[in-house]
Design a protein around this motif. Sequence first.
Motif, PDB file in Angstrom:
ATOM      1  N   PRO A   1      -5.346  -1.278  54.184  1.00 17.55           N
ATOM      2  CA  PRO A   1      -5.255  -2.071  52.660  1.00 17.55           C
ATOM      3  C   PRO A   1      -6.619  -2.122  51.859  1.00 17.55           C
ATOM      4  O   PRO A   1      -7.617  -2.185  52.345  1.00 17.55           O
ATOM      5  CB  PRO A   1      -4.752  -3.571  53.016  1.00 17.55           C
ATOM      6  CG  PRO A   1      -5.558  -3.673  54.511  1.00 17.55           C
ATOM      7  CD  PRO A   1      -5.371  -2.400  55.286  1.00 17.55           C
ATOM      8  N   ARG A   2      -6.295  -1.903  50.563  1.00 14.98           N
ATOM      9  CA  ARG A   2      -7.490  -1.602  49.669  1.00 14.98           C
ATOM     10  C   ARG A   2      -8.046  -3.125  49.322  1.00 14.98           C
ATOM     11  O   ARG A   2      -9.256  -3.349  49.050  1.00 14.98           O
ATOM     12  CB  ARG A   2      -7.125  -0.678  48.532  1.00 14.98           C
ATOM     13  CG  ARG A   2      -7.573   0.735  48.941  1.00 14.98           C
ATOM     14  CD  ARG A   2      -7.269   1.741  47.707  1.00 14.98           C
ATOM     15  NE  ARG A   2      -8.161   1.446  46.891  1.00 14.98           N
ATOM     16  CZ  ARG A   2      -9.750   1.769  46.615  1.00 14.98           C
ATOM     17  NH1 ARG A   2     -10.112   2.255  47.769  1.00 14.98           N
ATOM     18  NH2 ARG A   2     -10.349   1.753  45.440  1.00 14.98           N
ATOM     19  N   GLY A   3      -7.146  -4.024  48.610  1.00 17.18           N
ATOM     20  CA  GLY A   3      -7.143  -5.343  47.876  1.00 17.18           C
ATOM     21  C   GLY A   3      -8.301  -4.578  46.751  1.00 17.18           C
ATOM     22  O   GLY A   3      -8.254  -3.541  46.001  1.00 17.18           O
ATOM     23  N   VAL A   4      -8.904  -5.976  46.204  1.00 14.35           N
ATOM     24  CA  VAL A   4     -10.061  -5.590  45.095  1.00 14.35           C
ATOM     25  C   VAL A   4     -11.236  -5.201  45.649  1.00 14.35           C
ATOM     26  O   VAL A   4     -11.962  -5.882  46.412  1.00 14.35           O
ATOM     27  CB  VAL A   4     -10.338  -7.003  44.179  1.00 14.35           C
ATOM     28  CG1 VAL A   4     -11.079  -6.801  43.135  1.00 14.35           C
ATOM     29  CG2 VAL A   4      -8.978  -7.561  43.782  1.00 14.35           C
ATOM     30  N   ARG A   5     -11.657  -3.934  44.973  1.00 19.55           N
ATOM     31  CA  ARG A   5     -12.894  -3.150  45.812  1.00 19.55           C
ATOM     32  C   ARG A   5     -13.539  -3.154  44.458  1.00 19.55           C
ATOM     33  O   ARG A   5     -13.533  -2.241  43.483  1.00 19.55           O
ATOM     34  CB  ARG A   5     -12.455  -1.984  46.457  1.00 19.55           C
ATOM     35  CG  ARG A   5     -11.553  -2.224  47.676  1.00 19.55           C
ATOM     36  CD  ARG A   5     -11.095  -0.831  48.192  1.00 19.55           C
ATOM     37  NE  ARG A   5     -12.031  -0.166  49.024  1.00 19.55           N
ATOM     38  CZ  ARG A   5     -12.505  -0.484  50.574  1.00 19.55           C
ATOM     39  NH1 ARG A   5     -11.939  -1.438  50.934  1.00 19.55           N
ATOM     40  NH2 ARG A   5     -13.654   0.082  50.857  1.00 19.55           N
ATOM     41  N   MET A   6     -15.003  -3.193  44.833  1.00 16.60           N
ATOM     42  CA  MET A   6     -16.201  -2.997  43.886  1.00 16.60           C
ATOM     43  C   MET A   6     -17.368  -3.496  44.635  1.00 16.60           C
ATOM     44  O   MET A   6     -17.417  -4.445  45.215  1.00 16.60           O
ATOM     45  CB  MET A   6     -15.855  -3.641  42.726  1.00 16.60           C
ATOM     46  CG  MET A   6     -16.755  -3.094  41.301  1.00 16.60           C
ATOM     47  SD  MET A   6     -16.373  -3.788  39.853  1.00 16.60           S
ATOM     48  CE  MET A   6     -17.694  -2.852  38.759  1.00 16.60           C
ATOM     49  N   GLY A   7     -18.352  -2.554  44.460  1.00 14.27           N
ATOM     50  CA  GLY A   7     -19.505  -2.966  45.447  1.00 14.27           C
ATOM     51  C   GLY A   7     -19.392  -2.754  46.724  1.00 14.27           C
ATOM     52  O   GLY A   7     -20.385  -3.239  47.497  1.00 14.27           O
ATOM     53  N   VAL A   8     -18.390  -1.926  46.952  1.00 15.50           N
ATOM     54  CA  VAL A   8     -18.450  -1.612  48.470  1.00 15.50           C
ATOM     55  C   VAL A   8     -18.007  -0.107  48.946  1.00 15.50           C
ATOM     56  O   VAL A   8     -17.696   0.521  47.908  1.00 15.50           O
ATOM     57  CB  VAL A   8     -17.201  -2.547  49.115  1.00 15.50           C
ATOM     58  CG1 VAL A   8     -17.518  -3.980  49.301  1.00 15.50           C
ATOM     59  CG2 VAL A   8     -15.896  -2.122  48.555  1.00 15.50           C
ATOM     60  N   ALA A   9     -18.239   0.370  50.159  1.00 16.27           N
ATOM     61  CA  ALA A   9     -17.751   1.430  50.639  1.00 16.27           C
ATOM     62  C   ALA A   9     -16.728   1.275  51.791  1.00 16.27           C
ATOM     63  O   ALA A   9     -16.733   0.496  52.391  1.00 16.27           O
ATOM     64  CB  ALA A   9     -18.972   2.399  50.973  1.00 16.27           C
ATOM     65  N   ALA A  10     -15.933   2.536  52.168  1.00 11.71           N
ATOM     66  CA  ALA A  10     -15.402   2.586  53.263  1.00 11.71           C
ATOM     67  C   ALA A  10     -16.108   2.492  54.528  1.00 11.71           C
ATOM     68  O   ALA A  10     -17.058   2.994  54.778  1.00 11.71           O
ATOM     69  CB  ALA A  10     -14.429   3.643  53.312  1.00 11.71           C
ATOM     70  N   THR A  11     -15.715   1.728  55.615  1.00 10.47           N
ATOM     71  CA  THR A  11     -16.561   1.374  56.795  1.00 10.47           C
ATOM     72  C   THR A  11     -16.111   2.709  57.658  1.00 10.47           C
ATOM     73  O   THR A  11     -15.200   3.589  57.423  1.00 10.47           O
ATOM     74  CB  THR A  11     -15.770   0.225  57.328  1.00 10.47           C
ATOM     75  OG1 THR A  11     -14.474   0.447  57.909  1.00 10.47           O
ATOM     76  CG2 THR A  11     -16.143  -1.187  56.512  1.00 10.47           C
ATOM     77  N   ALA A  12     -17.083   2.702  58.735  1.00  9.06           N
ATOM     78  CA  ALA A  12     -16.940   3.737  59.623  1.00  9.06           C
ATOM     79  C   ALA A  12     -15.752   3.703  60.177  1.00  9.06           C
ATOM     80  O   ALA A  12     -14.863   4.866  60.595  1.00  9.06           O
ATOM     81  CB  ALA A  12     -17.992   3.715  60.849  1.00  9.06           C
ATOM     82  N   GLU A  13     -15.119   2.641  60.422  1.00 12.09           N
ATOM     83  CA  GLU A  13     -13.743   2.525  61.187  1.00 12.09           C
ATOM     84  C   GLU A  13     -12.439   2.907  60.070  1.00 12.09           C
ATOM     85  O   GLU A  13     -11.704   3.596  60.686  1.00 12.09           O
ATOM     86  CB  GLU A  13     -13.405   0.910  61.644  1.00 12.09           C
ATOM     87  CG  GLU A  13     -14.248   0.507  62.748  1.00 12.09           C
ATOM     88  CD  GLU A  13     -15.878   0.055  62.318  1.00 12.09           C
ATOM     89  OE1 GLU A  13     -16.202   0.179  61.214  1.00 12.09           O
ATOM     90  OE2 GLU A  13     -16.601  -0.208  63.029  1.00 12.09           O
ATOM     91  N   GLU A  14     -12.710   2.728  59.053  1.00 11.09           N
ATOM     92  CA  GLU A  14     -11.642   3.014  58.063  1.00 11.09           C
ATOM     93  C   GLU A  14     -11.681   4.328  57.933  1.00 11.09           C
ATOM     94  O   GLU A  14     -10.788   5.118  57.755  1.00 11.09           O
ATOM     95  CB  GLU A  14     -11.793   2.528  56.688  1.00 11.09           C
ATOM     96  CG  GLU A  14     -11.672   0.745  56.570  1.00 11.09           C
ATOM     97  CD  GLU A  14     -11.914   0.284  55.499  1.00 11.09           C
ATOM     98  OE1 GLU A  14     -11.396  -0.734  55.075  1.00 11.09           O
ATOM     99  OE2 GLU A  14     -13.133   0.643  54.821  1.00 11.09           O
ATOM    100  N   LEU A  15     -12.946   5.103  57.945  1.00  9.41           N
ATOM    101  CA  LEU A  15     -13.052   6.496  57.752  1.00  9.41           C
ATOM    102  C   LEU A  15     -12.443   7.427  58.939  1.00  9.41           C
ATOM    103  O   LEU A  15     -12.046   8.338  58.833  1.00  9.41           O
ATOM    104  CB  LEU A  15     -14.542   7.026  57.660  1.00  9.41           C
ATOM    105  CG  LEU A  15     -15.215   6.697  55.903  1.00  9.41           C
ATOM    106  CD1 LEU A  15     -16.805   6.716  56.294  1.00  9.41           C
ATOM    107  CD2 LEU A  15     -14.508   7.441  55.092  1.00  9.41           C
ATOM    108  N   ASP A  16     -12.462   6.998  60.121  1.00 10.54           N
ATOM    109  CA  ASP A  16     -12.101   7.482  61.402  1.00 10.54           C
ATOM    110  C   ASP A  16     -10.558   7.412  61.388  1.00 10.54           C
ATOM    111  O   ASP A  16     -10.156   8.186  61.540  1.00 10.54           O
ATOM    112  CB  ASP A  16     -12.737   6.746  62.484  1.00 10.54           C
ATOM    113  CG  ASP A  16     -12.276   7.332  63.798  1.00 10.54           C
ATOM    114  OD1 ASP A  16     -12.529   8.572  63.887  1.00 10.54           O
ATOM    115  OD2 ASP A  16     -11.765   6.880  64.352  1.00 10.54           O
TER     116      ASP A  16
END
Length: 350
Positions: free
Chosen positions: A126-141
Amino acid sequence: MVDSPREGKLARSPDFVQLIDMASESVGGKILFATDDFFAPAENLIKSDSPRFEEHKYTEFGRWMDGWETRRRRTPGHDWCIVRLGVQGLIRGLDVDISYFTGGYAPRISIQAANLEEGKEPAMPPRGVRMGVAATAEELDAVAKRRQREGVAVGLRAVPLTDGGVARLRVYGVGHKDWASADPKEPVDLAAMASGGACVGFSNAHFGHPNKMIVPAGFGAGSVWHPRAHACPLGFQSDETGALLVLGGEWAVFRLSHPGVVTQVEIDTTHFEGPYAPARAALGRLPLGSQGHAVPQLSPNTAQVFDSLTPELQDVVHARRLTICSFCLLRPRDKPMMRFSVKAGFRSSL
């Protein structure tokens, strides 16, 4: 692969920009995943309006930008996102808009596409409201494993290894429907954008393009055709070649998604009342085999369904023409007849 922009502008826009933007949020487009949303979220890519710039507007992360902007990378790789198209169809052209990103634009892009069966899209975090963040290593995997197993919708990748910004991504094309699996006895909306219907000509789009009338159900906000007021009689005529001539009113011609027999017509005037509501409408068919037929007077702010109007209109048709007329207090001006035509290049792109 597209290199950095060159100076100057195109002498004319390509014909495919008259088609629908299948990635737009207005037709159900959605950002499924993005590697980084630090300065501005990827959701801005698929906004239906044009990008804008506010010189003195800032956020806690820096200057406010109307687009997708990632931070400068300090690790190998590049930033990318996955866009789910709101309309499944055939892509005819792409527009990557970097308006207002003068020094921080993405100098190159790569776009990939895949066709996924309905209901079999890969599950994404889930993305939600995203700003000032990057995908985590767990999300990328997790996303990498799902992409390998199930493919992607449409991916936008910005390289080289720097931060970069893109204002809008437009994916122009026509909708597609598997007619072989459709029941010919079941009613279907032949003008629907999702099935391949498209507006191929119109007289005026001052407040909104006629394509907005055929967007997928559930995305009707702002989906209206609102031409300027035009007080004049309705009528149809053809010349010696059978070409459709316009006597008056504002009109739009729709290429139907499939040849068919029209049994019902729905004209929805919801949200249009008073002087903004069309008073009358008329339907014709292409090629023109009759003088067309006027529907009963329209009611404001109402969805109205009319049964097939005349035996002539029940023939198998490929295209429909809708003409509307509003009454106003302005003095009407005489207007010569206009001839409708579609440029060869645009017709072939459909």
